[in-house]
Write an enzyme that holds these catalytic residues in place. Structure first.
Site, PDB file in Angstrom:
ATOM      1  N   ASN A 101       0.865  -1.182   0.000  1.00 22.79           N
ATOM      2  CA  ASN A 101       0.000   0.000   0.000  1.00 22.79           C
ATOM      3  C   ASN A 101       0.904   1.234   0.000  1.00 22.79           C
ATOM      4  OD1 ASN A 101      -1.804   2.048   0.522  1.00 22.79           O
ATOM      5  ND2 ASN A 101      -2.252   1.411   2.628  1.00 22.79           N
ATOM      6  N   TRP A 102       0.978   1.887  -1.145  1.00 25.59           N
ATOM      7  CA  TRP A 102       1.911   3.019  -1.266  1.00 25.59           C
ATOM      8  C   TRP A 102       1.348   4.296  -0.638  1.00 25.59           C
ATOM      9  CZ3 TRP A 102       4.175   2.649  -6.982  1.00 25.59           C
ATOM     10  CH2 TRP A 102       4.832   1.428  -7.120  1.00 25.59           C
ATOM     11  N   LYS A 103       0.096   4.254  -0.241  1.00 29.78           N
ATOM     12  CA  LYS A 103      -0.556   5.423   0.382  1.00 29.78           C
ATOM     13  C   LYS A 103      -0.380   6.661  -0.496  1.00 29.78           C
ATOM     14  CE  LYS A 103       0.209   3.285   4.821  1.00 29.78           C
ATOM     15  NZ  LYS A 103       0.208   3.397   6.267  1.00 29.78           N
ATOM     16  N   HIS A 129      -9.424   0.806   5.102  1.00 29.28           N
ATOM     17  CA  HIS A 129      -8.128   0.965   5.768  1.00 29.28           C
ATOM     18  C   HIS A 129      -8.299   1.836   7.010  1.00 29.28           C
ATOM     19  CE1 HIS A 129      -4.004   2.237   6.517  1.00 29.28           C
ATOM     20  NE2 HIS A 129      -3.635   1.156   5.847  1.00 29.28           N
ATOM     21  N   GLU A 138      -6.627   4.183   8.174  1.00 27.82           N
ATOM     22  CA  GLU A 138      -6.444   5.632   7.960  1.00 27.82           C
ATOM     23  C   GLU A 138      -7.732   6.247   7.412  1.00 27.82           C
ATOM     24  OE1 GLU A 138      -2.789   5.340   5.730  1.00 27.82           O
ATOM     25  OE2 GLU A 138      -1.754   4.767   7.569  1.00 27.82           O
ATOM     26  N   GLU A 157      -5.170  -5.491  10.620  1.00 25.12           N
ATOM     27  CA  GLU A 157      -4.163  -4.452  10.824  1.00 25.12           C
ATOM     28  C   GLU A 157      -4.434  -3.728  12.135  1.00 25.12           C
ATOM     29  OE1 GLU A 157      -2.276  -3.188   6.924  1.00 25.12           O
ATOM     30  OE2 GLU A 157      -4.071  -1.961   7.122  1.00 25.12           O
ATOM     31  N   GLY A 164       2.506   1.866  10.842  1.00 19.53           N
ATOM     32  CA  GLY A 164       3.428   2.984  10.705  1.00 19.53           C
ATOM     33  C   GLY A 164       4.139   3.348  12.007  1.00 19.53           C
ATOM     34  N   SER A 206       3.542  -2.520  10.315  1.00 20.39           N
ATOM     35  CA  SER A 206       5.000  -2.507  10.435  1.00 20.39           C
ATOM     36  C   SER A 206       5.656  -3.827  10.023  1.00 20.39           C
ATOM     37  CB  SER A 206       5.418  -2.104  11.853  1.00 20.39           C
ATOM     38  OG  SER A 206       4.945  -0.797  12.151  1.00 20.39           O
ATOM     39  N   GLY A 250       2.824  -1.277   4.325  1.00 20.85           N
ATOM     40  CA  GLY A 250       2.799   0.150   4.026  1.00 20.85           C
ATOM     41  C   GLY A 250       4.204   0.657   3.746  1.00 20.85           C
ATOM     42  N   GLY A 251       4.815   1.278   4.761  1.00 25.13           N
ATOM     43  CA  GLY A 251       6.118   1.939   4.606  1.00 25.13           C
ATOM     44  C   GLY A 251       7.158   1.098   3.872  1.00 25.13           C
TER      45      GLY A 251
HETATM   46  C1  PEP Z   1      -0.707  -0.124   6.090  1.00 27.60           C
HETATM   47  O1  PEP Z   1      -0.782   1.045   5.781  1.00 27.60           O
HETATM   48  O2  PEP Z   1      -1.595  -0.903   5.717  1.00 27.60           O
HETATM   49  C2  PEP Z   1       0.417  -0.550   6.906  1.00 27.60           C
HETATM   50  C3  PEP Z   1       0.376  -1.755   7.424  1.00 27.60           C
HETATM   51  O3  PEP Z   1       1.441   0.341   7.083  1.00 27.60           O
HETATM   52  P1  PEP Z   1       2.892   0.019   7.713  1.00 27.60           P
HETATM   53  O4  PEP Z   1       3.385  -1.245   7.068  1.00 27.60           O
HETATM   54  O5  PEP Z   1       3.719   1.220   7.365  1.00 27.60           O
HETATM   55  O6  PEP Z   1       2.699  -0.156   9.182  1.00 27.60           O
END
Ligand code: PEP
Length: 255
Positions: A10-12, A96, A98, A168, A174, A214, A235-236
């Site tokens: 997920n590049w957000k 998600h 967010e 999640e 994050g 993470s 994500g990151g």
């Molecule tokens: C996400 O945004 O779905 C996520 C899991 O982010 P991260 O891996 O950065 O925690």
């Protein structure tokens, strides 16, 4: 039951078109021919088309980060399933945390998006997860159960079987603070048990349940060793081609 592992990035809101294309090219080189697992990348809407062109012909699939439930109309700022299909998407992330925390997403809208995605034959990746306060209050099981039940309300067993769920925990997204494999497995197992009641044993055995929060090269192997963890929503770490490549190429050890 055999479930093909799925790793989704997920590049957000990262990746102007030129950066997105560079990242997609790098991933096509390293994991474009990966076998035994599915890979999805979900760039921002404006990069879907160019990224789709870069990954065309590879094993990497295109996903979107959200979708509206109406097919068209006066919905400023929204995007439809047909528009995503046209851009080459086969997956869409729904609900998600967010979106839930920052943009007013609620269980009912998650459910509407899910049905729109199913009608359009996009595979929904439905995100669920508890906040830290909810975990501390011992409410994790109840929160996840409510989110799963409402997300899939009105969906048939066959439709549910084709969906992906991402557990999640909000406190792990994050933050660098990953759920332990045991914590994640406990929730994944509970979700799968719930799916037996919502659908059937067969469907529960088919649905892929990803862990997100993470995920890194350093923790993916241990997470994937858990029996009910079928992949990861990243994500990151999905923005770093070497790191994401290593995550996709996790080492299989049976836990
Ligand atoms: C996400 O945004 O779905 C996520 C899991 O982010 P991260 O891996 O950065 O925690």
């Amino acid at each position: 039951m055999n479930r093909t592992p799925l790793i989704a990035g997920n590049w957000k809101m990262h990746g102007a078109r030129s950066e997105a294309v560079v990242l997609a090219r790098a991933l096509t080189e390293t994991i474009g021919r990966v076998s035994g697992r599915e890979v999805v990348i979900a760039p921002p809407f404006t990069a879907l088309d160019p990224v789709g062109q870069v990954i065309a012909g590879s094993q990497i699939r295109l996903g979107a980060q959200n979708v509206h439930w109406e097919p068209k109309g006066a919905y400023t700022g929204e995007i439809s399933t047909a528009m995503l299909g046209e851009a080459g998407c086969t997956y869409v992330i729904i609900g998600h945390s967010e979106r839930r925390q920052l943009f007013g997403e609620v269980d009912e809208t998650v459910n509407r998006r899910l049905h729109a995605a199913l009608r359009a034959e996009l595979v929904p990746i439905v995100c669920v997860g508890e906040t830290l306060a909810e975990r501390d209050a011992d409410a994790t099981a109840a929160i996840i159960e409510r989110q799963v039940a409402s997300a899939f309300a009105g969906a048939s067993s066959t439709q549910i079987a084709g969906c992906v769920i991402a557990y999640e925990p909000v406190w792990a997204i994050g933050t660098g603070c990953t759920a332990t494999p045991g914590q994640a497995q406990e929730v994944h197992h509970a979700i799968r048990r719930q799916l037996v009641g919502l659908a059937s044993d067969t469907t529960a055995g088919r649905v892929r349940i990803l862990y997100g929060g993470s995920v890194k090269a350093a923790n993916i192997d241990a997470l994937m060793a858990e029996p009910d963890i079928d992949g990861a929503l990243v994500g990151g770490a999905s923005l770093d081609p070497a790191e994401f490549t290593r995550i996709v190429c996790y080492e299989e050890t049976q836990g």
